[in-house]
Scaffold this motif. Structure first.
Motif, mmCIF file in Angstrom:
data_model
loop_
_atom_site.group_PDB
_atom_site.id
_atom_site.type_symbol
_atom_site.label_atom_id
_atom_site.label_comp_id
_atom_site.label_asym_id
_atom_site.label_seq_id
_atom_site.Cartn_x
_atom_site.Cartn_y
_atom_site.Cartn_z
ATOM 1 N N PHE A 231 22.280 -4.631 25.136
ATOM 2 C CA PHE A 231 23.241 -3.676 25.617
ATOM 3 C C PHE A 231 22.257 -2.708 26.140
ATOM 4 O O PHE A 231 22.427 -1.914 27.255
ATOM 5 C CB PHE A 231 24.148 -3.057 24.527
ATOM 6 N N VAL A 232 21.249 -2.249 25.261
ATOM 7 C CA VAL A 232 20.555 -1.131 25.809
ATOM 8 C C VAL A 232 19.677 -1.604 26.991
ATOM 9 O O VAL A 232 19.374 -0.712 28.011
ATOM 10 C CB VAL A 232 19.379 -0.839 24.742
ATOM 11 N N TYR A 233 19.237 -2.635 26.960
ATOM 12 C CA TYR A 233 18.488 -3.308 28.315
ATOM 13 C C TYR A 233 19.513 -3.168 29.420
ATOM 14 O O TYR A 233 19.017 -2.770 30.602
ATOM 15 C CB TYR A 233 18.219 -4.777 28.201
ATOM 16 N N GLY A 234 20.664 -3.602 29.422
ATOM 17 C CA GLY A 234 21.560 -3.394 30.460
ATOM 18 C C GLY A 234 22.010 -2.170 30.852
ATOM 19 O O GLY A 234 21.951 -1.764 32.057
ATOM 20 N N PHE A 235 22.099 -1.260 29.717
ATOM 21 C CA PHE A 235 22.342 0.018 30.017
ATOM 22 C C PHE A 235 21.192 0.845 30.902
ATOM 23 O O PHE A 235 21.562 1.516 31.658
ATOM 24 C CB PHE A 235 23.001 0.809 28.816
ATOM 25 N N LEU A 236 20.090 0.603 30.584
ATOM 26 C CA LEU A 236 19.005 1.402 31.197
ATOM 27 C C LEU A 236 18.782 0.762 32.768
ATOM 28 O O LEU A 236 18.427 1.550 33.518
ATOM 29 C CB LEU A 236 17.689 1.096 30.643
ATOM 30 N N HIS A 238 18.151 -1.668 36.441
ATOM 31 C CA HIS A 238 17.402 -2.217 36.917
ATOM 32 C C HIS A 238 16.690 -3.377 36.083
ATOM 33 O O HIS A 238 15.365 -3.294 35.815
ATOM 34 C CB HIS A 238 16.084 -1.090 37.080
ATOM 35 N N VAL A 239 17.461 -4.223 35.988
ATOM 36 C CA VAL A 239 16.949 -5.527 35.281
ATOM 37 C C VAL A 239 17.873 -6.624 35.314
ATOM 38 O O VAL A 239 18.966 -6.468 35.981
ATOM 39 C CB VAL A 239 17.096 -5.252 33.760
ATOM 40 N N THR A 240 17.054 -7.875 35.668
ATOM 41 C CA THR A 240 17.885 -8.980 35.854
ATOM 42 C C THR A 240 18.169 -9.745 34.380
ATOM 43 O O THR A 240 17.027 -9.934 33.894
ATOM 44 C CB THR A 240 17.238 -9.953 36.868
ATOM 45 N N THR A 268 18.866 -15.069 26.377
ATOM 46 C CA THR A 268 19.001 -14.361 27.694
ATOM 47 C C THR A 268 17.678 -13.678 27.739
ATOM 48 O O THR A 268 17.090 -12.876 26.967
ATOM 49 C CB THR A 268 19.755 -13.224 27.727
ATOM 50 N N ALA A 269 16.909 -13.803 29.193
ATOM 51 C CA ALA A 269 15.577 -12.992 29.308
ATOM 52 C C ALA A 269 15.908 -12.084 30.280
ATOM 53 O O ALA A 269 17.022 -11.966 31.052
ATOM 54 C CB ALA A 269 14.590 -14.009 29.902
ATOM 55 N N PHE A 270 15.287 -10.832 29.832
ATOM 56 C CA PHE A 270 15.519 -9.738 30.477
ATOM 57 C C PHE A 270 14.156 -9.293 31.409
ATOM 58 O O PHE A 270 13.054 -9.228 30.830
ATOM 59 C CB PHE A 270 16.056 -8.482 29.610
ATOM 60 N N VAL A 271 14.530 -9.237 32.869
ATOM 61 C CA VAL A 271 13.230 -9.132 33.427
ATOM 62 C C VAL A 271 13.353 -7.855 34.429
ATOM 63 O O VAL A 271 14.550 -7.656 35.052
ATOM 64 C CB VAL A 271 13.005 -10.428 34.365
#
Ligand code: ADP
Ligand code: MG
Length: 355
Positions: A231-236, A238-240, A268-271
């Motif tokens: 969630f935090v990754y997605g919310f910040l 600029h990420v795929t 799920t990998a966050f890049v």
């Protein structure tokens, strides 16, 4: 110091806050960051005493304040649309919190005038004391709202998306200015925003909220470098997010083999775009993607990469480095990744390294 201890708030059957605990040390400015509906305003209203918690307690400078009336909390607040009094001049708006006081609490007229003049100077609106709100720009109105909040000499400052209605350029200027002012006045503050960049730039600490709970709290760099959940990754932003599978400490992300100390399973990998490096294919650098749209934005190039399975991956590079490569739309490129984090179900973040 501002403290919330296990505060919960229900609206009917809906739980707006779920046992939220938060501590803001003296002199610090904390940003509450989260999507609309995550409970940010409710939390602020409870701090201000405009709303009572159903469970938990509020503490201000070490004293319990859960049931203290707003006026006795030493709080100044500014809301996104904290409409100024339209029929009052700027000076009268700023003076409001003082002129409504009764009896001995109310400063003498001359004292109020002096304080208003000081405050208008502080928010850089000295020349506009006699104007009415309709004669001000949005940024000027929010500075008046801030001066009005400061008139009662609060120890704590609460701001609910104070710049939310302003355009990007004005917002950037105002948030830097607010930070300086906050430090000069030695206030302890909570600042609500749904703008990631604003939170990361302004605050000493960022608290990310989601569905009435704190998802992660930490320094802006810790939040950015190590988001604690998908969630935090997605919310910040600029990420795929790329689906992948971990097996025996190895994983393939966007065709790139990585090592990771995560348990086996679907992941799920966050890049982030900045962590994708592209180059022309060559010996030891097989083609892994095809360049799609390319946008040049000032000093940066933003590219869309199409992976063999059709997935799109965003990449960002400095133009200075990108242009000499001579790559255009449709070109085959080799990829390298750095700083990739994986989540396997709810477990993570697991940093992945090139194999
Ligand atoms: P945010 O400021 O993060 O957008 P809010 O704190 O305003 O979120 O709202 C959190 C949730 O609580 C939302 O779903 C909102 O609809 C609900 N809510 C807020 N205030 C009330 C209220 N007075 N009555 C009913 N529901 C409310
Ligand atoms: Mg809100």
């Amino acid at each position: 110091m501002i403290e919330l201890r296990a505060v919960s708030k229900w609206f009917g059957a809906f739980r707006a806050l779920d046992a939220v605990s938060l501590r803001v040390e003296p002199g610090r400015l904390v940003a509450l960051l989260g999507p609309s509906g995550s409970g940010k305003t409710t939390l602020l209203r409870i701090l201000a005493g405009l709303e009572a918690p159903d469970a938990g307690s509020v503490w201000l400078d070490g004293a319990e304040a859960t049931h203290l009336p707003t006026r006795q909390r030493g709080i100044g607040f500014v809301f996104q649309h904290y409409a100024l009094f339209r029929h009052m001049s700027v000076a009268d708006n700023v003076a409001f919190g003082l002129t409504v006081r009764r009896g001995r609490d109310r400063p003498a007229k001359a004292e109020i005038a002096r304080r208003v003049a000081d405050l208008l100077e502080l928010v850089q609106l000295s020349g506009l004391a006699g104007r009415y709100p309709s004669q001000l720009s949005g940024g000027q109105r929010q500075r008046v709202a801030l001066a009005r909040a400061l008139a009662v000499e609060p120890r704590f400052l609460l701001l609910d998306e104070p710049f939310g209605a302003l355009d990007a350029q004005v917002r950037k200027e105002l948030r830097r200015w607010l930070r300086r002012l906050h430090d000069e006045l030695g206030l302890t503050g909570v600042f609500v925003t749904h703008d990631q960049e604003e939170a990361l730039e302004v605050a000493d600490e960022v608290v990310v909220m989601n569905q009435g709970r704190i998802e992660q709290a930490g320094s802006p760099t810790a939040i950015y470098d190590t988001p604690a959940s998908p969630f935090v990754y997605g919310f910040l932003g600029h990420v795929t997010a790329l689906p992948c599978r971990v097996a025996a400490g190895r994983v393939v992300v966007a065709g790139v083999a990585l090592r990771v100390e995560a348990p086996d399973g679907d992941a799920t990998a966050f890049v982030r775009p900045r962590d994708v490096r592209i180059a022309p294919p060559g010996p030891g650098r097989p083609a892994g993607a095809v360049l799609g749209q390319i946008a040049r934005v000032g000093p940066l190039v933003r590219c869309e990469l199409r992976l063999p399975d059709g997935t799109l991956l965003d990449a960002e590079a400095e133009r200075d480095g990108f242009e000499p490569l001579g790559l255009g739309r449709g070109a085959a490129v080799a990829l390298a990744l750095r700083r990739v984090h994986l989540f396997v179900g709810a477990s993570g973040p697991w940093p992945a390294e090139p194999d």
